[in-house]
Structure formats: C-alpha cells, structure tokens
Design an enzyme around this catalytic site. Sequence first.
Site, PDB file in Angstrom:
ATOM      1  N   ASP A 186     -14.193   6.339  -1.232  1.00 54.17           N
ATOM      2  CA  ASP A 186     -14.095   6.217  -2.626  1.00 54.17           C
ATOM      3  C   ASP A 186     -14.759   6.819  -3.463  1.00 54.17           C
ATOM      4  O   ASP A 186     -14.211   7.402  -4.399  1.00 54.17           O
ATOM      5  CB  ASP A 186     -13.944   4.451  -2.713  1.00 54.17           C
ATOM      6  CG  ASP A 186     -12.937   3.797  -2.041  1.00 54.17           C
ATOM      7  OD1 ASP A 186     -11.767   4.345  -1.601  1.00 54.17           O
ATOM      8  OD2 ASP A 186     -12.908   2.559  -1.564  1.00 54.17           O
TER       9      ASP A 186
ATOM     10  N   SER B 245       0.892  -1.074   0.087  1.00 59.06           N
ATOM     11  CA  SER B 245      -0.088  -0.128  -0.175  1.00 59.06           C
ATOM     12  C   SER B 245       0.820   1.408   0.045  1.00 59.06           C
ATOM     13  O   SER B 245       1.988   1.198   0.623  1.00 59.06           O
ATOM     14  CB  SER B 245      -1.053  -0.096   1.245  1.00 59.06           C
ATOM     15  OG  SER B 245      -1.701   1.180   1.243  1.00 59.06           O
TER      16      SER B 245
ATOM     17  N   LYS C 139     -13.463  -4.975   3.413  1.00 62.22           N
ATOM     18  CA  LYS C 139     -14.368  -3.698   3.231  1.00 62.22           C
ATOM     19  C   LYS C 139     -15.661  -4.002   3.383  1.00 62.22           C
ATOM     20  O   LYS C 139     -16.430  -3.142   3.982  1.00 62.22           O
ATOM     21  CB  LYS C 139     -14.102  -3.060   1.647  1.00 62.22           C
ATOM     22  CG  LYS C 139     -12.693  -2.439   1.623  1.00 62.22           C
ATOM     23  CD  LYS C 139     -12.755  -1.625   0.226  1.00 62.22           C
ATOM     24  CE  LYS C 139     -11.631  -0.699   0.097  1.00 62.22           C
ATOM     25  NZ  LYS C 139     -11.764   0.129  -1.347  1.00 62.22           N
TER      26      LYS C 139
END
Length: 299
Positions: free
Chosen positions: A105, A18, A69
Amino acid sequence: MDGAPAKVVLLAHPAGHSLSPSMHNAAFEAAGLEARYEAEDVPPARLPAAVARLAAAPYLGANVSVPHKEAVLELLDELTPPARSIGAVNTIVRRGENLVGHNTDGAGFLRALGELRGVTQPEVEAPQAADLGGATCLVLGAGGAARAVVHALLGAGAHVLVCNRNADRAARLVRDMAGSDGEGPEVAEEPAAVLPRTDLLVNTTSVGMHGGPDPHGLPLIQPRQLNSLPGGALVIDLVYRPALTPLLAAAKARGLAHQNGLPMLVWQGALAFEAWTGVPAPVGAMRAAAERGLVGEPG
Ligand code: ATR
C-alpha cells in the site's frame, strides 16, 4: 508455474465489492499467465485455516483486506520491513512452504503520487525513487491506510503531520512511526494553521466514500479551507467511489492538481502481482479493468 493453474485469493470479510478480482484476472490474461484470482469471504474465525492452506501449490499467495490486515501478521513465517513497520499486511507471497507478508500500500501510494507529479514510469520494474525531501504533507486519518501512507512519505523524506478525529489514535501512529533518531511524524493540533505551508494533503479516512460517513463531515478540514493551501499544492483522496469526492471537487475548483484512490489501488495491485509472479505487471490492463469495474456502480 508448472502443473495446475496457479491461484491467488483475496481474504476479506465481506469480500463482495472488491475491484481486485477483475484487475488481477485481466493482468494474468494480459501477461499470458495461467492463473486465477478469486475473492473469498473469510470470517475472522476461519482466517488461520484460510492462511495455512496457502503454503502449498497451486497458491502463489493472497491479498488481505478488511478486517484481516493486522490479524494475519502472526500467521505468517516472515514479514518484509515495510509490513513490519506499518503493522499490516495486504499481500502474502508463498516462497516454497514459507508465507511472506508484504505491504504494497505504501509503495503503491508513492507510485500514484509519482503519477500525479509526472515522474512515475509505467513499468513496475523501473521504480522512480520518490524524493520528497523538504515537502510538508498533511495526512487526514490514522487508520491502516494512514499508517501505510505515513510510512511511505517518511521514507521519501517528507515532513509529515497527522490529524485524526480520535486524537489518541493519531498520537499512537506518531509514536509507532518515530525513528530512533527522534525524527518522525507529528500530530497536527491545528490543521487549519498548517494548510498554508502544506505541499501535499492526503485524505485516508472513509469520509466522502459512497455509503460512508457524511461526505461533508470531514473532521478538522472542511473543503472550503482548501483556499488557504498554496497554489502548487497537491490533493489526494484515497476514496475512489465516487471518483470526485467533496474534497477533490474543492481542490478542482481551486485549480489544484488532485487524484482519487484509483491510481493507488492499481499500483498496490501491480506491486503485489510482481511479487507473486516475478513478471512485470501490465499496469495499463489493470487500470482499464479497475475503471471498467467502477462503471455503472452507484456514486
Ligand atoms: P483504513 O484501513 O481504511 O484506514 P480504519 O483503520 O478503519 O480504515 O480507519 C478509518 C479512518 O477513517 C480513521 O482515521 C477514522 O477516524 P477515527 O480513528 O477517529 O475513527 C476515520 N473516520 C471514519 N469515519 C469518520 C468520520 N465520520 N469522521 C472522521 N473520521 C472518520
């Protein structure tokens, strides 16, 4: 933020690649905040315990990534309306002893799109309402990223068409995102036929990603088909490794305005930063750190 340095963690499995730790640690430093961001490899069985301990200092919250998620939804006290509609959380914010699930997002995608259209302001605090009324958007993919993008585009007034390799998954996304008034996205049965009236084409699949599926195997749309897009169309690929995917290379060759996934990565991070700290995000520092993190990587 009194006492011990505040902490934010990324809950992911695996957590290795990441860019978020570099991006957020640069942001804390640029904003003069004493806080640290660390990636944590959390296998699914450990997720409940990893989330439970966030409900106290020094945690400001967390980011959530693959594969957690959706699973994290039921471990939180509250969800923001976008997180609930999208069905996924990428950001957890601690409010006292309560954990609130956000999804930045979709909003991050709109900021990135605003950048491509030349309307996004540099400050997170001054959001530019995206107005896509009347625009036709074709979204490739129907996974988690697609759900956030479709939700955001619909909220901005766009007409959204979705096409995916697995047609059942596209149909499910369309059903889930349908408004109570019957308005909502549609499945694109023949995406090639939609291209001549497409204002925005977005790839949310992993096709084209370094180490991902065959980069020339994009389902239903081949890069050469971009020839049938109107001259003013925009093309966004959420992939950012490599910076220029085959789809974006085709857009570039056509002279179309295009963007990879880095601006969305930066803006979803900026919005998360703001939610944790209440401080405007130093977007320039975050972008520079993310770009530095990509230098020297394969692809
Ligand atoms: P994300 O959260 O990044 O969206 P995801 O939920 O796993 O990840 O979704 C991945 C997307 O990439 C899906 O749309 C998937 O298509 P399927 O639903 O048909 O699996 C798409 N995808 C992955 N590999 C693909 C490939 N080789 N060809 C076409 N689409 C692919």
